[in-house]
Design a protein around this motif. Structure first.
Motif, PDB file in Angstrom:
ATOM      1  N   UNK A  83     -18.105   3.186  13.902  1.00 29.04           N
ATOM      2  CA  UNK A  83     -18.314   1.944  13.165  1.00 29.04           C
ATOM      3  C   UNK A  83     -17.055   1.082  13.099  1.00 29.04           C
ATOM      4  N   UNK A  84     -15.942   1.627  13.570  1.00 27.87           N
ATOM      5  CA  UNK A  84     -14.682   0.867  13.601  1.00 27.87           C
ATOM      6  C   UNK A  84     -14.745  -0.045  14.821  1.00 27.87           C
ATOM      7  N   UNK A 102     -12.989   1.644   0.328  1.00 35.32           N
ATOM      8  CA  UNK A 102     -14.343   2.046   0.685  1.00 35.32           C
ATOM      9  C   UNK A 102     -14.830   1.328   1.942  1.00 35.32           C
ATOM     10  N   UNK A 103     -14.348   0.118   2.181  1.00 33.95           N
ATOM     11  CA  UNK A 103     -14.700  -0.596   3.407  1.00 33.95           C
ATOM     12  C   UNK A 103     -13.941  -0.036   4.610  1.00 33.95           C
ATOM     13  N   UNK A 104     -12.662   0.302   4.394  1.00 36.30           N
ATOM     14  CA  UNK A 104     -11.869   0.899   5.476  1.00 36.30           C
ATOM     15  C   UNK A 104     -12.518   2.207   5.932  1.00 36.30           C
ATOM     16  N   UNK A 105     -12.975   2.999   4.961  1.00 36.72           N
ATOM     17  CA  UNK A 105     -13.563   4.297   5.269  1.00 36.72           C
ATOM     18  C   UNK A 105     -15.045   4.212   5.609  1.00 36.72           C
ATOM     19  N   UNK A 106     -15.522   2.997   5.788  1.00 33.08           N
ATOM     20  CA  UNK A 106     -16.901   2.758   6.241  1.00 33.08           C
ATOM     21  C   UNK A 106     -17.929   3.457   5.351  1.00 33.08           C
ATOM     22  N   UNK A 166      -5.111   2.681  14.714  1.00 36.17           N
ATOM     23  CA  UNK A 166      -4.353   1.435  14.569  1.00 36.17           C
ATOM     24  C   UNK A 166      -5.135   0.413  13.742  1.00 36.17           C
ATOM     25  N   UNK A 167      -6.414   0.306  14.000  1.00 38.10           N
ATOM     26  CA  UNK A 167      -7.251  -0.657  13.281  1.00 38.10           C
ATOM     27  C   UNK A 167      -7.335  -0.307  11.798  1.00 38.10           C
ATOM     28  N   UNK A 168      -7.498   0.975  11.481  1.00 29.95           N
ATOM     29  CA  UNK A 168      -7.567   1.383  10.084  1.00 29.95           C
ATOM     30  C   UNK A 168      -6.251   1.092   9.366  1.00 29.95           C
ATOM     31  N   UNK A 169      -5.131   1.350  10.036  1.00 27.60           N
ATOM     32  CA  UNK A 169      -3.818   1.061   9.444  1.00 27.60           C
ATOM     33  C   UNK A 169      -3.682  -0.440   9.210  1.00 27.60           C
ATOM     34  N   UNK A 170      -4.115  -1.246  10.164  1.00 30.86           N
ATOM     35  CA  UNK A 170      -4.081  -2.703  10.000  1.00 30.86           C
ATOM     36  C   UNK A 170      -4.920  -3.142   8.808  1.00 30.86           C
ATOM     37  N   UNK A 171      -6.117  -2.595   8.697  1.00 28.11           N
ATOM     38  CA  UNK A 171      -6.997  -2.962   7.588  1.00 28.11           C
ATOM     39  C   UNK A 171      -6.368  -2.578   6.249  1.00 28.11           C
ATOM     40  N   UNK A 172      -5.742  -1.412   6.205  1.00 27.93           N
ATOM     41  CA  UNK A 172      -5.064  -0.975   4.987  1.00 27.93           C
ATOM     42  C   UNK A 172      -3.936  -1.943   4.634  1.00 27.93           C
ATOM     43  N   UNK A 230       0.854  -1.187   0.000  1.00 28.52           N
ATOM     44  CA  UNK A 230       0.000   0.000   0.000  1.00 28.52           C
ATOM     45  C   UNK A 230       0.892   1.240   0.000  1.00 28.52           C
ATOM     46  N   UNK A 231       0.293   2.414  -0.160  1.00 29.45           N
ATOM     47  CA  UNK A 231       1.089   3.632  -0.318  1.00 29.45           C
ATOM     48  C   UNK A 231       0.912   4.593   0.851  1.00 29.45           C
ATOM     49  N   UNK A 232       1.873   5.505   0.935  1.00 25.89           N
ATOM     50  CA  UNK A 232       1.800   6.578   1.931  1.00 25.89           C
ATOM     51  C   UNK A 232       0.555   7.430   1.674  1.00 25.89           C
ATOM     52  N   UNK A 233       0.204   7.627   0.413  1.00 23.25           N
ATOM     53  CA  UNK A 233      -0.981   8.418   0.060  1.00 23.25           C
ATOM     54  C   UNK A 233      -2.258   7.746   0.582  1.00 23.25           C
ATOM     55  N   UNK A 234      -2.302   6.421   0.493  1.00 22.22           N
ATOM     56  CA  UNK A 234      -3.461   5.700   1.034  1.00 22.22           C
ATOM     57  C   UNK A 234      -3.503   5.823   2.555  1.00 22.22           C
ATOM     58  N   UNK A 235      -2.349   5.753   3.185  1.00 23.29           N
ATOM     59  CA  UNK A 235      -2.279   5.952   4.635  1.00 23.29           C
ATOM     60  C   UNK A 235      -2.819   7.326   4.991  1.00 23.29           C
ATOM     61  N   UNK A 236      -2.385   8.341   4.254  1.00 17.70           N
ATOM     62  CA  UNK A 236      -2.860   9.701   4.514  1.00 17.70           C
ATOM     63  C   UNK A 236      -4.369   9.795   4.309  1.00 17.70           C
ATOM     64  N   UNK A 237      -4.885   9.140   3.288  1.00 20.72           N
ATOM     65  CA  UNK A 237      -6.327   9.158   3.064  1.00 20.72           C
ATOM     66  C   UNK A 237      -7.075   8.620   4.285  1.00 20.72           C
TER      67      UNK A 237
END
Length: 121
Positions: free
Chosen positions: A77-78, A115-119, A102-108, A32-39
């Protein structure tokens, strides 16, 4: 859950800048990318490139980081387990917010669709 006040205090005093490189390494190692992490970070906190860079440069603690954040209305919702704790059962609001991230980073890192990560679905 046991008394976690010492753990909560340690998290509050930890700087975002000290953890941020680990987030980048974790997601990039999995393709995955730094840009996705930032998103993901921007979605959760309302930060943008400039405000995130300021947090890093000024070495804000997680307490300051989340105190100045505008949490996304769907953050609740996380759910799930992170570091052995059920996120939805964490009593300390700051610790819960850190675990949301932490959970969002793990999911990424695990390749979940954005779209699932961002609920959004």
């Amino acid at each position: 859950m046991n008394d976690t006040s010492h753990h909560d205090e340690r998290i509050a005093k930890m700087t975002f800048a000290s953890v941020y490189p680990h987030y980048i390494t974790k997601v990039e190692k999995k393709g995955r990318t730094k840009e996705e992490l930032h998103q993901v970070i921007f979605w959760l906190t309302g930060y943008d490139d400039n405000s995130l860079q300021k947090v890093i440069d000024e070495k804000h603690t997680f307490q300051d980081f989340f105190q100045n954040a505008t949490m996304h209305p769907n953050a609740h919702l996380i759910t799930g387990t992170i570091c052995g704790y059920r996120i939805e059962e964490i009593k300390n609001p700051l610790t819960q917010q850190v675990r949301y991230l932490d959970k969002l980073v793990d999911e990424l890192a695990k390749g979940r669709q954005m779209d699932k990560i961002l609920r959004t679905i």
